[in-house]
Design a protein around this motif. Structure first.
Motif, mmCIF file in Angstrom:
data_model
loop_
_atom_site.group_PDB
_atom_site.id
_atom_site.type_symbol
_atom_site.label_atom_id
_atom_site.label_comp_id
_atom_site.label_asym_id
_atom_site.label_seq_id
_atom_site.Cartn_x
_atom_site.Cartn_y
_atom_site.Cartn_z
ATOM 1 N N GLN A 7 0.848 -1.102 -0.051
ATOM 2 C CA GLN A 7 0.179 0.243 -0.084
ATOM 3 C C GLN A 7 0.701 1.376 -0.005
ATOM 4 O O GLN A 7 0.471 2.139 -0.659
ATOM 5 N N GLU A 8 2.015 1.363 0.613
ATOM 6 C CA GLU A 8 2.776 2.325 0.762
ATOM 7 C C GLU A 8 3.182 2.736 -0.731
ATOM 8 O O GLU A 8 3.479 3.941 -1.235
ATOM 9 N N GLN A 9 3.479 1.704 -1.575
ATOM 10 C CA GLN A 9 4.031 1.755 -2.947
ATOM 11 C C GLN A 9 2.939 1.710 -4.092
ATOM 12 O O GLN A 9 3.069 1.995 -5.091
ATOM 13 N N GLY A 10 1.923 1.587 -3.606
ATOM 14 C CA GLY A 10 0.474 1.528 -4.466
ATOM 15 C C GLY A 10 0.822 0.317 -5.582
ATOM 16 O O GLY A 10 0.418 0.497 -6.648
ATOM 17 N N VAL A 11 1.222 -0.895 -5.078
ATOM 18 C CA VAL A 11 1.190 -1.978 -6.009
ATOM 19 C C VAL A 11 0.446 -3.154 -5.303
ATOM 20 O O VAL A 11 0.414 -3.061 -4.036
ATOM 21 N N PRO A 12 0.114 -4.271 -6.247
ATOM 22 C CA PRO A 12 -0.447 -5.319 -5.680
ATOM 23 C C PRO A 12 0.550 -6.038 -4.777
ATOM 24 O O PRO A 12 1.800 -6.113 -4.888
ATOM 25 N N PRO A 13 0.078 -6.727 -3.848
ATOM 26 C CA PRO A 13 0.865 -6.988 -2.720
ATOM 27 C C PRO A 13 1.769 -8.239 -3.235
ATOM 28 O O PRO A 13 3.129 -8.440 -2.886
ATOM 29 N N TYR A 14 1.356 -9.040 -4.397
ATOM 30 C CA TYR A 14 2.120 -10.208 -4.877
ATOM 31 C C TYR A 14 3.321 -9.743 -5.728
ATOM 32 O O TYR A 14 4.332 -10.482 -6.101
ATOM 33 N N VAL A 15 3.302 -8.309 -6.137
ATOM 34 C CA VAL A 15 4.645 -7.955 -6.643
ATOM 35 C C VAL A 15 5.739 -7.816 -5.541
ATOM 36 O O VAL A 15 7.043 -7.756 -5.856
#
Ligand code: ADP
Ligand code: ZN
Length: 608
Positions: free
Chosen positions: A544-552
């Motif tokens: 969430q900090e980076q705004g990416v999906p967790p699986y990346v």
């Protein structure tokens, strides 16, 4: 950059190639063209991503969906790979910068949609920089007979002419021979080496049951086996999607609807939550799924029958891409058979096409009613033979009992015949069970010899017999809207007593014990599972900090290994599969902290 093995270990953090990956990578690195057929989750991406890093120049990856592309680029950047995508939604300045980086030979991979690639401007750009290879993902989009046909794919043949000495690799998870031939012919890949992997998805458990109260059954399944897991529930109609999503939400499941009747914003928002959050369930029509790469979908549930075994394989294939245990669960009933047949007969398709579709539906029904290993049958349908039963489908795990149903079948057939072949299952069962309804009396069916003949057999059991007779093609269903049953030639031998018939015995609903004591990613100990959950929380916060999906950040398989092996220092952390150099530097500390505080805490809440 080094050898493929070096890249595999240091960039991707994996210690061994899977299946034919190495052979494919060696071929492409050597400059050969390749056609790769591998199931979803088989590991296609590495087949071009590693050559992209080993060969000089930039790999051009053609992919049909922008969302998928962005996902892949994001994942590669997390690994420290210089990957970019070019698309028209980006600002002019951004596009210009990427083009300049390409010309300077600074990019490892450049992702493009086919329409973008084919613009003269792009083709000219490609002529100005060094190209390592072309990768054509989802290559079946070139097939005019397939469901994902993209006309622009046809023009990709020009790559062979314009960039004759650059190796091309085409990849797809659609394996049938006609599609394969079409890909070769249309993409100018006649000379390409072909790599066909097994289409088995061993980590998926296949289960199919009779539908009684679909939603209750689904709830039972989710709450006992997949609590807190991400998954997809497929329904046939938009209304069923909305109602099921609302019902699940009322039961406390994080469920959202997805279908073509929703606004684009709502669809995108729901899809984004599915991708970016943990444990989200999506209830959808089949419009959902294509273009979603989420690796940790733990279950795919069908509340309605798909259209064919191909569709079933494709839809269930969205589960468990990460290789961890996943469930393909389906309930179906007589109503589905009738509805599907009605949809087919009512369609505008030419007769030839309808005939094929009818046969495909029959194949699927046969699959549903199987009493032997489902995986064997599924793979056989796609031309692959297994030596043994799989041990990981419902018929292997809980072998169904069959009964000699010759007598009841004859009763059922003669009841259909005696009532004039113009009534649906409900009425014919009433007659067999001797129920004196208004309809029965109006038609004087209580005077027939078959009236009440099947009284000792429960109604649900009769319905199960009828469904199996229909599924086996012994009885036709008239699809004029009333579902009248008719006899056909194939039932004659049974009716005459020349042939006996084995059917699956009707069984009362029973609760199934969980197969393992652990959670759904297959962790045996409760403490490991709890640590896995804590690691998952940390992953979500970082994502969430980076705004990416967790699986990346890390796949479930990596978290699972961390939970089991509990590395205490960076060196041990680096040994975990899925931890390459970049991710070690970036994330080891955060996750090691979780393990530290876990060790320090008393084992509270651990129930032995
Ligand atoms: P596909 O594109 O064929 O559906 P992916 O390329 O997305 O499959 O790979 C599926 C999963 O398998 C991903 O999580 C990927 O990281 C993992 N994977 C691929 N190759 C390997 C390997 N050699 N070792 C470990 N994991 C791998
Ligand atoms: Zn099996």
């Amino acid at each position: 950059m080094g050898t493929p093995a070096h890249v595999l270990e240091h960039t991707f953090g994996f210690d061994a190639f899977r299946g034919a990956q190495q052979e494919i990578i060696d071929a492409v690195v050597a400059g050969d063209d390749a056609l790769v057929l591998m199931p979803t989750g088989g590991g296609k991406s590495l087949c071009y991503q590693i050559p992209a890093l080993v060969r000089p120049g930039t790999a051009i990856v053609i992919s049909p969906l922008i969302a998928l592309m962005m996902d892949q680029v994001e994942g590669l950047q997390q690994l420290g790979v210089k990957a970019r995508a070019l698309n028209s939604s980006m600002s002019g300045a951004d596009q210009w910068a990427i083009e300049a980086a390409f010309r300077a030979g600074e990019l490892d991979l450049l992702y493009l949609a086919p329409e973008r690639l084919l613009q003269e401007r792009t083709l000219r750009l490609l002529g100005e920089g060094p190209i390592a290879l072309f990768a054509i993902d989802e290559a079946h989009c070139v097939s005019q007979w397939g469901h994902d046909f993209r006309p622009e794919y046809l023009q990709l043949a020009t790559l062979a002419e314009r960039f004759g000495d650059v190796p091309r690799i085409a990849l797809t998870a659609t394996a049938d021979a006609p599609t394969r031939r079409e890909i070769r012919a249309r993409l100018n890949l006649e000379g390409a080496r072909e790599f066909v992997a097994s289409f088995d998805r061993p980590n998926i458990t296949y289960r199919i049951a009779e539908r009684r109260n679909g939603r209750q059954q689904l709830w039972q399944f989710l709450s006992s086996e997949h609590e807190g897991d991400a998954g997809i529930v497929y329904c046939l109609s938009r209304r069923a999607v909305d109602e099921t999503a609302a019902w699940l939400a009322a039961q406390g499941v994080a469920a959202l609807p997805y279908h073509a009747g929703l606004s684009a914003e709502e669809r995108n928002a729901n899809q984004a939550r599915f991708v970016k959050e943990e444990g989200q369930v999506i209830v959808a029509t089949i419009a959902f799924g294509m273009g979603i790469d989420k690796p940790n979908v733990r279950f795919v549930a069908h509340l309605d029958l798909p259209s064919s075994l191909e569709a079933y394989y494709q839809e269930t294939g969205r589960a468990g891409r990460d290789g961890l245990p996943a469930t393909a669960w389906m309930v179906y009933g007589l109503a589905d058979v009738i509805r599907r047949r009605q949809m087919m007969d009512g369609s505008e398709a030419p007769e030839e096409r309808k005939r094929i579709e009818r046969r495909k539906l029959d194949d699927l029904l046969g699959f549903c009613e199987l009493t032997s290993c489902r995986r064997r049958a599924l793979l056989r349908y796609f031309g692959e033979e297994m030596d043994t039963d799989c041990g990981n489908c419902d018929t292997c795990l809980w072998p169904p009992t069959t009964v000699d149903a010759t007598e009841p079948a004859r009763m059922a057939l003669s009841a259909i015949y005696r009532t004039g072949q113009q009534f649906g299952v409900g009425h014919v069962v009433d007659v067999l069970r001797g129920k004196s309804t208004d309809k029965v009396r109006r038609w004087c069916h209580d005077e027939l010899a078959v009236f009440g003949l099947g009284e000792p057999t429960a109604e649900a059991e009769w319905r199960s017999f009828f469904r199996q007779l229909i599924a086996r093609g012994l009885v036709d269903v008239d699809v004029d809207g009333y579902g009248a049953l008719r006899l056909n030639d194939r039932c004659r031998p049974v009716l005459r007593g020349e042939e006996s018939l084995e059917l699956r015995r009707f069984e009362k609903a029973k609760k199934r014990a969980r197969r393992s004591s652990g959670g759904s990613v297959g962790l045996e100990s409760i403490d490991d599972q709890a640590l896995f959950d804590a690691l998952r929380e940390k992953r979500l916060a970082l994502a969430q900090e980076q705004g990416v999906p967790p699986y990346v950040i890390f796949h479930d398989a990596t978290l699972r290994e961390i939970a089991v092996t509990r590395p205490r220092d960076e060196a041990a952390f680096g040994e975990i599969s899925g931890v390459g150099d970049k991710k070690l530097a970036r994330y080891a500390e955060a996750f090691l902290e979780v393990i530290d505080s876990w060790d320090a805490a008393p084992a509270a809440g651990v129930i032995e």
